[in-house]
Design a protein around this motif. Structure first.
Motif, PDB file in Angstrom:
ATOM      1  N   TYR A   1      -0.486  -5.584   0.362  1.00  0.00           N
ATOM      2  CA  TYR A   1      -0.180  -4.186   0.685  1.00  0.00           C
ATOM      3  C   TYR A   1      -1.364  -3.444   1.294  1.00  0.00           C
ATOM      4  CZ  TYR A   1       4.240  -4.841  -1.669  1.00  0.00           C
ATOM      5  OH  TYR A   1       5.486  -5.286  -2.009  1.00  0.00           O
ATOM      6  N   GLY A   2      -2.547  -3.677   0.771  1.00  0.00           N
ATOM      7  CA  GLY A   2      -3.737  -3.066   1.337  1.00  0.00           C
ATOM      8  C   GLY A   2      -3.919  -1.588   0.998  1.00  0.00           C
ATOM      9  N   THR A   3      -5.081  -1.059   1.405  1.00  0.00           N
ATOM     10  CA  THR A   3      -5.433   0.328   1.081  1.00  0.00           C
ATOM     11  C   THR A   3      -4.532   1.336   1.780  1.00  0.00           C
ATOM     12  OG1 THR A   3      -7.103   0.275   2.831  1.00  0.00           O
ATOM     13  CG2 THR A   3      -7.858  -0.201   0.594  1.00  0.00           C
ATOM     14  N   ASN A   4      -3.999   0.979   2.945  1.00  0.00           N
ATOM     15  CA  ASN A   4      -3.145   1.934   3.669  1.00  0.00           C
ATOM     16  C   ASN A   4      -1.855   2.241   2.911  1.00  0.00           C
ATOM     17  OD1 ASN A   4      -4.873   2.358   5.790  1.00  0.00           O
ATOM     18  ND2 ASN A   4      -3.992   0.770   7.091  1.00  0.00           N
ATOM     19  N   PHE A   5      -1.339   1.263   2.157  1.00  0.00           N
ATOM     20  CA  PHE A   5      -0.149   1.492   1.337  1.00  0.00           C
ATOM     21  C   PHE A   5      -0.451   2.541   0.275  1.00  0.00           C
ATOM     22  CE2 PHE A   5       2.331   0.622  -2.514  1.00  0.00           C
ATOM     23  CZ  PHE A   5       3.628   0.681  -2.020  1.00  0.00           C
ATOM     24  N   VAL A   6      -1.612   2.406  -0.369  1.00  0.00           N
ATOM     25  CA  VAL A   6      -2.015   3.349  -1.415  1.00  0.00           C
ATOM     26  C   VAL A   6      -2.171   4.750  -0.830  1.00  0.00           C
ATOM     27  CG1 VAL A   6      -3.820   3.946  -3.074  1.00  0.00           C
ATOM     28  CG2 VAL A   6      -3.138   1.556  -2.789  1.00  0.00           C
ATOM     29  N   LYS A   7      -2.877   4.847   0.289  1.00  0.00           N
ATOM     30  CA  LYS A   7      -3.077   6.150   0.936  1.00  0.00           C
ATOM     31  C   LYS A   7      -1.740   6.785   1.316  1.00  0.00           C
ATOM     32  CE  LYS A   7      -7.510   4.915   3.034  1.00  0.00           C
ATOM     33  NZ  LYS A   7      -8.162   4.510   4.298  1.00  0.00           N
ATOM     34  N   GLY A   8      -0.854   5.951   1.873  1.00  0.00           N
ATOM     35  CA  GLY A   8       0.448   6.451   2.295  1.00  0.00           C
ATOM     36  C   GLY A   8       1.286   6.956   1.144  1.00  0.00           C
ATOM     37  N   LEU A   9       1.230   6.280   0.005  1.00  0.00           N
ATOM     38  CA  LEU A   9       1.999   6.685  -1.171  1.00  0.00           C
ATOM     39  C   LEU A   9       1.423   7.943  -1.807  1.00  0.00           C
ATOM     40  CD1 LEU A   9       3.441   4.408  -3.923  1.00  0.00           C
ATOM     41  CD2 LEU A   9       2.118   6.413  -4.576  1.00  0.00           C
ATOM     42  N   MET A  10       0.100   8.001  -1.886  1.00  0.00           N
ATOM     43  CA  MET A  10      -0.544   9.122  -2.567  1.00  0.00           C
ATOM     44  C   MET A  10      -0.353  10.449  -1.837  1.00  0.00           C
ATOM     45  SD  MET A  10      -1.784   7.969  -5.407  1.00  0.00           S
ATOM     46  CE  MET A  10      -2.912   9.249  -5.935  1.00  0.00           C
ATOM     47  N   ALA A  11      -0.131  10.398  -0.526  1.00  0.00           N
ATOM     48  CA  ALA A  11       0.016  11.647   0.240  1.00  0.00           C
ATOM     49  C   ALA A  11       1.200  12.491  -0.248  1.00  0.00           C
ATOM     50  CB  ALA A  11       0.128  11.341   1.727  1.00  0.00           C
ATOM     51  N   PRO A  12       2.431  11.934  -0.346  1.00  0.00           N
ATOM     52  CA  PRO A  12       3.552  12.730  -0.843  1.00  0.00           C
ATOM     53  C   PRO A  12       3.690  12.716  -2.361  1.00  0.00           C
ATOM     54  CG  PRO A  12       4.376  10.625  -0.082  1.00  0.00           C
ATOM     55  CD  PRO A  12       2.888  10.629   0.185  1.00  0.00           C
ATOM     56  N   MET A  13       2.980  11.800  -3.051  1.00  0.00           N
ATOM     57  CA  MET A  13       3.112  11.668  -4.511  1.00  0.00           C
ATOM     58  C   MET A  13       1.724  11.651  -5.155  1.00  0.00           C
ATOM     59  SD  MET A  13       6.056   8.726  -4.265  1.00  0.00           S
ATOM     60  CE  MET A  13       6.197   8.386  -6.020  1.00  0.00           C
ATOM     61  N   PRO A  14       0.959  12.735  -4.999  1.00  0.00           N
ATOM     62  CA  PRO A  14      -0.442  12.742  -5.439  1.00  0.00           C
ATOM     63  C   PRO A  14      -0.636  12.650  -6.952  1.00  0.00           C
ATOM     64  CG  PRO A  14       0.246  14.946  -4.765  1.00  0.00           C
ATOM     65  CD  PRO A  14       1.353  14.016  -4.380  1.00  0.00           C
ATOM     66  N   TRP A  15       0.450  12.827  -7.700  1.00  0.00           N
ATOM     67  CA  TRP A  15       0.344  12.716  -9.169  1.00  0.00           C
ATOM     68  C   TRP A  15       0.329  11.257  -9.634  1.00  0.00           C
ATOM     69  CZ3 TRP A  15       4.541  14.730  -6.477  1.00  0.00           C
ATOM     70  CH2 TRP A  15       5.640  13.871  -6.350  1.00  0.00           C
ATOM     71  N   SER A  16       0.593  10.344  -8.723  1.00  0.00           N
ATOM     72  CA  SER A  16       0.733   8.925  -9.084  1.00  0.00           C
ATOM     73  C   SER A  16      -0.586   8.311  -9.545  1.00  0.00           C
ATOM     74  CB  SER A  16       1.261   8.127  -7.890  1.00  0.00           C
ATOM     75  OG  SER A  16       2.506   8.629  -7.466  1.00  0.00           O
ATOM     76  N   LYS A  17      -0.470   7.479 -10.568  1.00  0.00           N
ATOM     77  CA  LYS A  17      -1.603   6.686 -11.030  1.00  0.00           C
ATOM     78  C   LYS A  17      -1.297   5.227 -10.688  1.00  0.00           C
ATOM     79  CE  LYS A  17      -3.261   9.590 -14.848  1.00  0.00           C
ATOM     80  NZ  LYS A  17      -2.431  10.776 -14.568  1.00  0.00           N
ATOM     81  N   LEU A  18      -2.145   4.619  -9.885  1.00  0.00           N
ATOM     82  CA  LEU A  18      -1.907   3.259  -9.407  1.00  0.00           C
ATOM     83  C   LEU A  18      -3.037   2.318  -9.820  1.00  0.00           C
ATOM     84  CD1 LEU A  18      -0.767   4.074  -5.747  1.00  0.00           C
ATOM     85  CD2 LEU A  18       0.705   3.690  -7.748  1.00  0.00           C
ATOM     86  N   MET A  19      -2.648   1.134 -10.252  1.00  0.00           N
ATOM     87  CA  MET A  19      -3.599   0.052 -10.504  1.00  0.00           C
ATOM     88  C   MET A  19      -3.318  -1.036  -9.483  1.00  0.00           C
ATOM     89  SD  MET A  19      -4.374  -2.291 -13.880  1.00  0.00           S
ATOM     90  CE  MET A  19      -2.775  -3.059 -14.093  1.00  0.00           C
TER      91      MET A  19
END
Length: 222
Positions: free
Chosen positions: A145-163
């Motif tokens: 998935y890479g870092t771009n997936f994380v960045k893309g998800l966090m933009a509309p869902m900034p409350w998310s906690k991801l490991m």
């Protein structure tokens, strides 16, 4: 029974930013790896359910950690069904991690206030997991998935906690990339525990690698 509840475990994982992921069929080797990580500053450790009689090894390291590593939360990984999750909760699992998302596991864990971190591969899957109380979701496999997936998800869902787990390395470049992308923590396996170092029982290497990785994470968070 879990020694630490969901809130305590998430605080431990969040404060350090790293969860080692390890499996070994030899109880004594597993104990020494847990202690080496603890000495290196780790406070949450994932033992994976990946071999015959893994539950017997797990039961012993939970007892060992209670005495020798009192602030360590021992969790179980590679869990795909609620029955297996329930068995490990009886053995003292402080958190449950899986490669996939199974909402039935969430029910079993939530009843006992134990954190369940499911593997998710889409924005929708993370959302569904959050709906059933999964405060921390796993992006797996991370190197796909890479870092771009994380960045893309966090933009509309900034409350998310991801490991993120899979392809994480104890290098400054790799860890900085994930932390800057927005992950809550990383899960790290084989790169922390090279087979030759484990075979040679070089526990000082493991301790030093943990300290090094935690240092990079702390620096990237500033």
């Amino acid at each position: 029974m879990a020694k630490f509840d969901k809130i305590a475990v998430l605080n431990k994982i969040g404060s350090t930013g790293m969860v080692p992921v390890f499996y070994h069929k030899d109880v004594e080797v597993a104990k020494k790896v847990v202690k080496a990580c603890y000495d290196g500053g780790v406070r949450a450790f994932e033992f994976t359910n990946r071999g015959d009689f893994a539950q017997e090894v797990f039961a012993e390291i939970v007892k060992f950690a209670a005495k020798e590593c009192p602030e360590m939360a021992i969790g179980i990984g590679s869990i795909v069904d609620p029955a297996t999750a329930a068995m490990y909760l009886q053995l003292g699992a402080n958190f449950v991690v899986g490669p996939l998302f199974n909402p039935e596991i969430a029910k079993v864990c939530n009843r006992r206030s134990v954190a369940y971190t499911p593997g998710c591969g889409s924005v929708s899957e993370v959302g569904f997991a959050q709906e059933v109380g999964c405060d921390l979701c796993k992006v797996f496999p991370g190197d796909v998935y890479g870092t771009n997936f994380v960045k893309g998800l966090m933009a509309p869902m900034p409350w998310s906690k991801l490991m993120v787990t899979g392809g994480v390395e104890p290098t400054k470049e790799n860890l900085t990339g994930w932390i800057k992308a927005g992950v809550f923590c990383v899960g790290m396996g084989s790169k922390l525990f090279p087979k030759d170092k484990v075979a040679a029982e070089d526990w000082a290497y493991v301790t030093a690698k943990c300290e090094e990785a935690l240092g990079y994470i702390a620096e990237a968070r500033k």
